[in-house]
Enzyme design. Structure first.
Site, short mmCIF file in Angstrom:
data_model
loop_
_atom_site.label_atom_id
_atom_site.label_comp_id
_atom_site.label_asym_id
_atom_site.label_seq_id
_atom_site.Cartn_x
_atom_site.Cartn_y
_atom_site.Cartn_z
CB CYS A 78 -0.98 -0.06 1.16
SG CYS A 78 -2.41 0.97 0.87
CG HIS A 168 -2.92 -3.19 4.22
ND1 HIS A 168 -1.83 -2.54 4.74
CD2 HIS A 168 -3.67 -2.25 3.62
CE1 HIS A 168 -1.91 -1.25 4.48
NE2 HIS A 168 -3.02 -1.04 3.80
CD GLU A 170 0.16 -5.16 6.18
OE1 GLU A 170 0.05 -5.82 5.12
OE2 GLU A 170 -0.03 -3.93 6.22
N1 GLN Z 1 -3.55 6.46 1.55
C1 GLN Z 1 -2.22 6.18 1.98
C2 GLN Z 1 -1.22 6.98 1.17
O1 GLN Z 1 -1.55 7.52 0.15
C3 GLN Z 1 -1.91 4.70 1.84
C4 GLN Z 1 -2.83 3.92 2.76
C5 GLN Z 1 -2.28 2.63 3.28
O2 GLN Z 1 -1.08 2.38 3.29
N2 GLN Z 1 -3.17 1.82 3.78
O3 GLN Z 1 -0.10 7.09 1.57
#
Ligand code: GLN
Length: 188
Positions: A78, A168, A170
């Site tokens: 992410c 995610h 994890e």
């Molecule tokens: N929205 C976050 C970003 O742009 C990422 C979100 C996440 O890691 N769950 O950095």
């Protein structure tokens, strides 16, 4: 084999626990010297601007790039995927630029800000996908391979020893994506 988890901000504890379930004794990485002899690194989810700024301040960015050149595998989840990207739509925020993809932050819209859905992953099978204010991979270049897609957009991609997911693993009880990364580290 040594695997580190970048522990500046975000879900690093969960990654360390998950690596433990894969019988890997993971180390938290906070300073450039923590990367010594590291064979793999996970960059967690969280807030990519915060992680990027802290990474720059601590000079970890240059060290990660250098270690990757010498064979250290990297998995970004992410915000971690955003940090790995070469191009971030409408943003100049700090990044590593090691993975030739173009990514757009927070692109699932307000209603679907966070959601869970069943994924189908190549070489792994069905997997619970947890998306939290996730980015969308818009473009991929130079041989980046798609391992899973959702609504025709890549959500797990790999190029050589770099792996990136917009979800995610994890935050699940399922260690198969982490095991897949541990295998990349072993072969890297
Ligand atoms: N929205 C976050 C970003 O742009 C990422 C979100 C996440 O890691 N769950 O950095």
């Amino acid at each position: 084999m040594k695997i580190g988890v970048l522990a500046l901000q975000g879900s690093f504890k969960e990654h360390i626990e998950m690596l433990g379930k894969c019988s890997v004794d993971a180390v938290s990485v906070k300073r450039p010297e923590d990367l010594k002899d590291m064979n793999g690194l996970i960059i967690p989810g969280g807030e990519s601007t915060a992680i990027g700024n802290l990474m720059q301040l601590s000079h970890l960015d240059m060290e990660i790039i250098k270690r990757n050149r010498h064979g250290m595998a990297i998995y970004g989840t992410c915000a971690g995927a955003i940090i790995l990207s070469k191009s971030i739509v409408e943003s100049q925020q700090p990044r590593l630029g090691l993975l030739d993809i173009s990514i757009k932050r927070n692109d699932y819209g307000r209603q679907a800000d966070s959601f869970e859905t069943e994924l189908d992953i190549e070489k792994i099978g069905k997997f619970k996908g947890i998306f939290i204010r996730a980015p969308v991979i818009e473009k991929m270049n130079n041989g980046v391979q798609i391992l899973s897609e959702l609504n025709s957009k890549p959500i797990l991609v790999q190029k050589n020893n770099i792996l990136a997911s917009t979800f995610h693993p994890e935050l699940t009880d399922d260690k198969r994506v982490h095991e897949y990364f541990v295998d990349i580290v072993k072969n890297s």
